[in-house]
Design a protein around this motif. Structure first.
Motif, short mmCIF file in Angstrom:
data_model
loop_
_atom_site.label_atom_id
_atom_site.label_comp_id
_atom_site.label_asym_id
_atom_site.label_seq_id
_atom_site.Cartn_x
_atom_site.Cartn_y
_atom_site.Cartn_z
N MET A 405 0.83 -1.21 0.00
CA MET A 405 0.00 0.00 0.00
C MET A 405 0.87 1.27 0.00
SD MET A 405 -3.17 -1.02 2.50
CE MET A 405 -4.26 0.37 2.29
N LYS A 406 1.93 1.24 0.83
CA LYS A 406 2.84 2.41 0.88
C LYS A 406 3.52 2.59 -0.47
CE LYS A 406 3.95 2.21 5.81
NZ LYS A 406 4.95 1.72 6.77
N ASN A 407 4.04 1.49 -1.03
CA ASN A 407 4.76 1.56 -2.31
C ASN A 407 3.86 2.10 -3.42
OD1 ASN A 407 7.08 0.53 -1.24
ND2 ASN A 407 6.73 -1.57 -1.89
N PHE A 408 2.65 1.49 -3.53
CA PHE A 408 1.76 1.90 -4.61
C PHE A 408 1.32 3.36 -4.47
CE2 PHE A 408 0.83 -2.65 -5.72
CZ PHE A 408 1.13 -2.53 -7.07
N LYS A 409 1.09 3.80 -3.21
CA LYS A 409 0.68 5.19 -2.99
C LYS A 409 1.74 6.16 -3.49
CE LYS A 409 -2.72 5.58 0.72
NZ LYS A 409 -2.91 5.76 2.16
N ALA A 410 3.00 5.89 -3.09
CA ALA A 410 4.10 6.77 -3.51
C ALA A 410 4.30 6.71 -5.02
CB ALA A 410 5.38 6.35 -2.78
N PHE A 411 4.24 5.47 -5.58
CA PHE A 411 4.46 5.30 -7.02
C PHE A 411 3.36 5.99 -7.84
CE2 PHE A 411 3.47 2.59 -10.78
CZ PHE A 411 4.59 2.90 -11.54
N PHE A 412 2.10 5.77 -7.46
CA PHE A 412 1.00 6.38 -8.21
C PHE A 412 1.00 7.90 -8.07
CE2 PHE A 412 -1.41 2.18 -8.00
CZ PHE A 412 -1.20 1.91 -9.35
N ARG A 413 1.36 8.40 -6.90
CA ARG A 413 1.42 9.86 -6.70
C ARG A 413 2.46 10.47 -7.64
NH1 ARG A 413 1.61 13.32 -1.27
NH2 ARG A 413 2.96 14.98 -1.94
#
Length: 802
Positions: A405-413
């Protein structure tokens, strides 16, 4: 005036194969040839509900039995070899389990034992409520759970267990198959050495013996009806221990089902949309002409803000700004749903399992009490270890979800901002700030997740494994594609370096390469083998105490539905006796035979076998009926078609009387005088009973006014309940039923007034189904009142009219 009052009659569209009265309410359960289970109320034989066959059950119901408290109905399905437990209130399937052979008969009894030891045990038994939080209800938004556990029930386990007092469901089938299930759920005994096919069985309420009627093929290949009495003394001797063990194991079985359904909910919460990123990246690799790696292309975009035309086309045409936003929201929603299910359901279910298994481990160490029942502390220890491993794997999944969840949030942002710049659109200032730490975080994510893997393409048809959660939820034996990176884990390094802790039984193995499904299946297997050991040990302790060959089956009965056929068994709780009632139409058609055996198989019962000459009883009654004016012909013969015990001293029978006198008759036979027989029958065990029938003492009895003519009905079978004072008569073609209230002479008016009150008390709503069914029937038959004779009905069947 007869003492029975008819309160309902109906012609049913499909033949009835089984019928059984509720032990507590004025309700009767019927199973028909289409595999449908029906519940009818006594009043006007009104339908309460019907449960049609479905993919979970099957189409061939072979036996039904009520739990002694009347809240659950068990039925066996022949085509799928399953036993199903159904909630009587809502017609919902609560639990089902497979069996090895199709079931031909079942009996559900409650243990009657009021010792001080048991009373104190019942009061202190379920302390788990004090230590364990209530299990969260399974979410109703998923399709699977509603089929087994209703979302309205907050405590499924107690709903299945019912009262604390031990009750046992006994199943019998072909090839000598007999099994005992405590609370209808947990198998406590698999019996060996029962010959033939079980036709009827009855476990005594003191648990000392099990009476079985079987059909055995003799040497000359003729089917013989035999009576067996099995010594189940271990169950009665260890009743408190059996009850405690059975309750614990039933909790464990239900918790396993709870975990299974929780995992199914998690699989449904994991959406295919999570695979979109992997599939699009694979397509991008296959279509692009350059030799650069995908992660290099993304890193270039991250560090320099520049992208190749191919990457730009992937992002702007295939993914799109709107699609990226939607994908981000879907992934976050799906992950948080799985996370909640793991925390609230998997972890609480695992904790409850560990608690109950630890208590069973403590029981197994009390060898004096529990060793005779087959509790094996080593097997239980293995089960505890397996549950610990499952908890560790669930915790590992939580960490993977959290990291993803942390990875995807940062990546998508970051990617959202990059794509807005490509479109030359306005970037909101709150998204524009990106620290060096954020850049390093996205760079690590790209280098770890966006590397191409040729081996993965061979297995899955894609090069990438960006999404790491789905691999834990797949029900496959393959190892995880991307197991978690444990290089920096100091605890694991400490364990590997410690020679003492590496193989310590105090630590649960973690199986880092395996999925959650794999570890769950392994845990189920270990617990299953741990639960099976007592059933084997108790089963081996059951010995055959009595074997009596009664008679050969007449050829004329080959097409008779065996579910209703005599012999009939009865368990007298007051005198601790088993009764067997049967006829031998080939030998003496007018006689009814009664065999008595003590529930203690080694207790000698005087005058254990007697017969009643029904022709003599009825002819005496007919001659006295009209002040002695009528005379019955000397060749008058009356035969018994069906007989069921109404209570400990009354037998309800359907009699076939010559047409010139009565036709078919429903009667109550008071056995009090017959049971006081003083003539002893000397049984020769080397011969069948029908070969020595002339020596069986014959008893007389006085019928009184306890009989009623069954006009315009070719009656054949009867089901009764003496506690509720009701009887249901079924015709030979299995489609015509009549329902009677018995013993209403003195309280006729009172009964009429209380009938509606009892209907309200039993808590079941008809929801208009009964009335609708009556309307449907009236419409189907042109609005006629359907009170036709059996002959009319048979002629209609010939014309294929229902």
């Amino acid at each position: 005036m007869p003492a029975f009052r008819q309160v309902g009659e109906k012609q049913l569209p499909n033949p009835v194969l089984c019928m059984a009265w509720s032990p507590k309410r004025d309700l009767i359960a019927l199973a028909n040839t289409t595999g449908e289970l029906l519940l009818h109320r006594l009043a006007n034989f009104q339908r309460v509900w019907s449960l049609p066959p479905n993919e979970y059950t099957g189409k061939e119901i072979t036996a039904i039995a009520w739990r002694p408290d009347g809240k659950i109905l068990a039925f066996s399905v022949g085509d799928t070899k399953q036993v199903v437990l159904c909630d009587v209130e809502k017609a919902e399937i609560l639990h089902l389990f497979p069996v090895q052979h199709p079931i031909s008969c079942m009996h559900w009894m409650e243990v009657i034992e009021e010792s001080s030891t048991l009373s104190s045990f019942y009061n202190s038994e379920d302390e788990s409520k004090l230590f364990l939080p209530k299990l969260p209800t399974l979410p109703k938004s998923y399709s699977t759970t509603s089929k087994i556990f209703s979302e309205e029930k907050s405590d499924e386990i107690m709903n299945l267990l019912g009262e604390v007092r031990l009750n046992i469901l006994v199943l019998g089938g072909g090839a000598g198959f007999v099994e005992l299930y405590a609370y209808g759920m947990y198998k406590i005994a698999t019996l060996n050495g029962v010959p033939g096919t079980c036709r009827s069985l009855s476990l005594s309420s003191d648990l000392k013996s099990l009476s079985v009627i079987t059909e055995v093929r003799s040497v000359d290949n003729n089917p013989e009806i035999c009576y067996l009495q099995l010594d189940t003394g271990l169950l009665s001797d260890c009743l408190p221990e059996v009850t405690r063990m059975a309750r614990k194991f039933t909790h464990i079985s239900t918790l396993l089902q709870y975990l299974r359904l929780s995992l199914t909910c998690m699989c449904e919460a994991w959406e295919d949309i999570l695979m979109q990123m992997d599939l699009r990246l694979t397509k991008f690799v296959q279509e692009k002409n350059t030799s650069t790696q995908v992660q290099d292309e993304f890193l270039e975009l991250l560090l320099w803000g520049q992208s190749s035309p191919e990457l730009q086309a992937l992002l702007m045409n295939q993914l799109t700004v709107k699609g990226l936003k939607k994908l981000g929201q879907s992934i976050e929603s799906s992950y948080s749903s799985i996370q909640k299910l793991v925390i609230s359901h998997l972890q609480s279910g695992s904790e409850a399992l560990l608690y109950h298994l630890s208590e069973v481990k403590g029981m197994s160490l009390w060898k004096q009490k529990f060793q005779p029942l087959g509790l094996d502390s080593a097997a239980i220890e293995d089960a505890i270890t397996a549950v610990g491993s499952f908890s560790l794997k669930a915790n590992e999944l939580l960490q993977v979800i959290d990291k993803s969840m942390k990875n995807f949030k940062a990546f998508f942002r970051w990617l959202y901002v990059a794509m807005l710049r490509m479109c030359e659109e306005h970037v909101p200032p709150e998204l524009n700030k990106m620290t060096q730490k954020d850049i390093a975080f996205v760079a690590d994510f790209l280098s770890e997740h966006f590397s191409e893997n040729e081996e993965l393409f061979d297995r899955k048809g894609k090069y990438f494994n960006v999404e790491r959660v789905g691999q834990y939820l797949k029900d496959e034996d393959e190892d995880l594609v991307s197991p978690p990176n444990t290089k920096g884990n100091q605890w694991l390094r400490f364990l590997q370096e410690s020679s003492h802790l590496k193989e310590s039984p105090l630590l649960f193995p973690s199986y880092p390469q395996k999925s959650l499904h794999f570890v769950k299946r392994m845990m189920e297997g270990v617990i299953e083998s741990c639960l099976q050991k007592p059933a084997e040990v108790i089963g081996k302790s059951v010995k055959q105490a009595v074997f009596l060959s009664l008679y050969t089956v007449p050829e004329s009965s080959e097409n008779t539905p065996r579910l209703f056929e005599l012999p009939s068994l009865w368990n007298d709780k007051k005198t601790n006796m088993h009764y067997v009632v049967f006829c031998m139409p080939e030998v003496s058609p007018s006689k009814l035979y009664l065999l008595r055996k003590g529930t203690d198989p080694y207790r000698q019962i005087p005058n254990s076998l007697m017969s009643i000459d029904l022709s003599a009883v009825l002819s005496h009654h007919l001659e006295n009926e009209d002040d002695g004016n009528a005379r019955v012909r000397p060749d008058f013969v009356c035969s018994c078609l069906d007989a069921r015990f109404y209570d400990d001293e009354i037998l309800t029978v359907v009699l076939d009387v010559p047409e010139e006198y009565r036709g078919r008759v429903l009667a109550q036979l008071p056995l009090g005088s017959a049971l006081s027989c003083e003539t002893e029958f000397n049984w020769d065990p080397s011969l069948r009973l029908d070969q020595q029938s002339d020596a069986i003492p014959c008893q007389g009895l006085v019928l009184g006014n306890q009989l009623r003519d069954l006009e315009n009905m070719k009656a054949q079978f009867v089901a009764v309940n003496g506690i509720r004072k009701v009887a249901c008569v079924l015709s030979a073609n299995l489609r015509h039923v009549r329902v009677f209230e018995m013993d209403v002479e003195d309280e006729e008016d009172e009964e009429g007034e209380s009938q509606n009150a009892s209907a309200d008390q039993d808590g079941l709503e008809t929801t208009g189904e009964g009335e609708q069914e009556a309307e449907d029937e009236a419409e189907e038959h042109g609005g006629e009142v359907y009170q036709k004779t059996e002959d009319h009905l048979e002629s209609e069947e010939a014309l294929e009219l229902s």
